[in-house]
Design an enzyme around this catalytic site. Structure first.
Site, PDB file in Angstrom:
ATOM      1  N   CYS A  79       0.837  -1.205   0.000  1.00 52.74           N
ATOM      2  CA  CYS A  79       0.000   0.000   0.000  1.00 52.74           C
ATOM      3  C   CYS A  79       0.874   1.259   0.000  1.00 52.74           C
ATOM      4  O   CYS A  79       1.480   1.585  -1.002  1.00 52.74           O
ATOM      5  CB  CYS A  79      -0.979  -0.035   1.178  1.00 52.74           C
ATOM      6  N   HIS A 167      -3.767  -5.080   0.633  1.00 53.35           N
ATOM      7  CA  HIS A 167      -3.249  -5.604   1.906  1.00 53.35           C
ATOM      8  C   HIS A 167      -3.389  -7.127   1.952  1.00 53.35           C
ATOM      9  O   HIS A 167      -4.468  -7.645   2.226  1.00 53.35           O
ATOM     10  CB  HIS A 167      -4.008  -4.984   3.087  1.00 53.35           C
ATOM     11  N   GLU A 169      -2.212  -9.050   4.173  1.00 48.40           N
ATOM     12  CA  GLU A 169      -2.199  -9.529   5.554  1.00 48.40           C
ATOM     13  C   GLU A 169      -3.585  -9.641   6.176  1.00 48.40           C
ATOM     14  O   GLU A 169      -3.760 -10.306   7.203  1.00 48.40           O
ATOM     15  CB  GLU A 169      -1.315  -8.623   6.430  1.00 48.40           C
TER      16      GLU A 169
END
Length: 509
Positions: A79, A167, A169
């Site tokens: 990001c 993202h 994660e």
């Protein structure tokens, strides 16, 4: 030298989540603020740049010295990290026509790119940014796109440097772990040897080398962190570890005796100290939550210090500090604003002139539990819900009296035992009861009552930083409510807290 991934933190709310995902791949990683130097030793296998609430176009946006990293180690910008790698090396980042937030799908993927091996076309990813990369530098190549984001990901040619505008994660990126594994294992070449057993062996050797034949004192709380720290130290130095378990009179019903007995079965060198009268006395008439915490912290330090001085030639103080505590103290913006004072033994090292040993300072909470399991910690302690250091004092809103403590212990006991009997305890991260400073009208038999109210609280979480309330079955809540009102004199109303964190905290004080 143990292999590791370095995560540079630019202030993202997801930075710790990136670290947790890396750890889940059995690879050790460290979080470092972008503006503080770290040692680039031979153990470093790769670097991840986190997201950030800032825009790379802002004058005050976070900047870092990339000279020792970019092109020398595999590098993944997530990001803000991706936008940084574009903006500062000849690309262009502009405000998005519409805010790119939420679920998206990768409609184009270059599967020849090592980062996207075995990642499916149309896979769902999570976007969270107000800017977008509109132009990449000449030696950059687009490797993934969504319907609205052309530069969804890129790679620098002839360099193991990657950027992604989503993202991986977060849970909503359905193949996020596969992508992270591609980077960490396939690109960085990490061997995935960071396991509980490997940690135990390395930390025990480290403690033995550090402490040698010195004596160590540790304050046990009955919680997972201090218990696992104690077992690691015990494994390393045996009887040279002196454990002190203080009863502050604010523990759960029968907890002091039950936990003390469980500790003794482990072979720990432990002394129980019942200081409940002193704690309750010092708290008399105090209603302010911060004052309660400070009083409990002070009396604990005084009690612990007095007991520790009975042990000759103690050189070390052991603490159950875990990795989120370490990260917090080194955060990008400095330590966070005080939401509440934490009850710990922070003032003891200087007061007692002791060196500090922190066996768990590298671990997240869930990792602490896995290490505890590796050490065969008693399941009743290993699987215990987190419990606040000040105990029931901050679950009694208002002043503290023995009568209120007794009432809350009884109600809490009914709630916790009911969760266990209904096989709900292990699906809840933390549960407890608050005694509210209000009375409500009720009817029992033919009599009108005007008695106290309790609030039940049960949340789901992984580390306490965020939490959501648990949707306990209505039938269960009804049964618990009836049991409490019928068995605990002084309570005529039970409510259930359905607030999430944020905006509410887990505890009420």
């Amino acid at each position: 030298m143990a292999e590791k991934i370095i995560i540079l933190d630019f202030g993202s709310q997801y930075t710790q989540l990136i670290a947790r995902r890396v750890r889940e791949l059995n690879v050790y990683c460290e979080i470092h603020p972008f503006n503080k130097s770290f040692s680039v030793d031979e153990g470093v296998k790769g670097v991840i740049l986190s997201g950030s609430p800032y825009s790379v176009r802002d004058e005050s946006s976070p900047k870092f010295d990339s000279a020792n990293i970019k092109g020398k180690f595999p590098l993944l910008g997530i990001c803000y990290g991706a936008q940084y790698l574009s903006h500062h090396f000849g690309g262009e980042v502009l405000p998005s026509n519409h805010r790119e937030y939420g679920r998206a799908n990768l409609q184009f993927i270059d599967n020849n790119d090592k980062l996207f091996q075995n990642i499916s076309k149309d896979t769902q990813v999570w976007m969270s940014h107000g800017d977008t990369i509109t132009k990449i530098p000449e030696n950059y190549k687009i490797t993934a796109s969504t319907e609205t984001v052309k530069v969804g990901a890129f790679k620098i040619e002839n360099e193991e440097t990657y950027g992604i505008q989503f993202h991986p994660e977060v849970y909503h990126s359905t193949q996020g772990m596969e992508l992270l594994k591609n980077f960490i294992v396939n690109i960085c070449g990490c061997a995935q040897t960071w396991t509980p057993a490997a940690f135990v062996n390395s930390i025990v050797s480290e403690i033995q080398e550090k402490v040698e034949n010195d004596k160590v004192v540790l304050g046990l709380s009955g919680g997972v962190d201090s218990s696992v720290a104690a077992l690691l130290l015990h494994k390393a130095i045996g009887k040279n570890l002196y454990c002190i378990f203080v009863n502050n009179g604010l523990l759960r019903k029968n907890e002091y005796d039950e936990v003390l007995e469980a500790y003794k079965k482990t072979g720990l060198n432990i002394k129980g100290v019942d200081a409940s009268e002193q704690f309750i006395s010092e708290l008399k008439g105090v209603s302010d939550p911060e004052q309660k915490r400070k009083i409990i912290g002070r009396v604990f330090i005084e009690t612990f210090d007095h007991e520790a001085k009975q042990i000759e030639n103690v050189k070390w103080l052991a603490q159950g500090t875990i990795y989120p505590d370490v990260i917090e103290s080194l955060s990008v913006n400095g330590p966070s604003a005080t939401i509440k004072s934490h009850h710990n033994v922070g003032g003891l090292p200087a007061k007692m002139n002791l060196q500090v040993v922190e066996p768990l300072r590298l671990l997240f909470k869930d990792e602490v539990r896995r290490v505890g399991k590796e050490l065969n910690l008693d399941a009743n302690i290993l699987n215990r819900h987190p419990f606040p250091g000040p105990g029931l004092a901050i679950r009694i809103l208002g002043d503290i009296t023995l009568e209120k403590v007794s009432i809350l212990q009884e109600v809490d006991s009914i709630f916790i035992s009911s969760l266990k009997e209904s096989n709900l305890y292990d699906s809840v991260w933390q549960a407890g009861v608050m005694l509210l400073p209000i009375h409500s009208v009720g009817v029992m038999g033919d009599e009108r009552t005007y008695e106290q109210v309790v609030a039940l609280r049960a949340v789901q979480s992984t580390d306490g930083m965020t939490a959501d309330w648990v949707h306990l079955p209505y039938e269960f809540l009804a049964n618990v409510s009836n049991k409490i009102i019928n068995n605990v004199k002084g309570i005529n109303r039970v409510v259930y807290d359905i607030s999430s964190k944020p905006p509410a905290t887990i505890e009420w004080e």
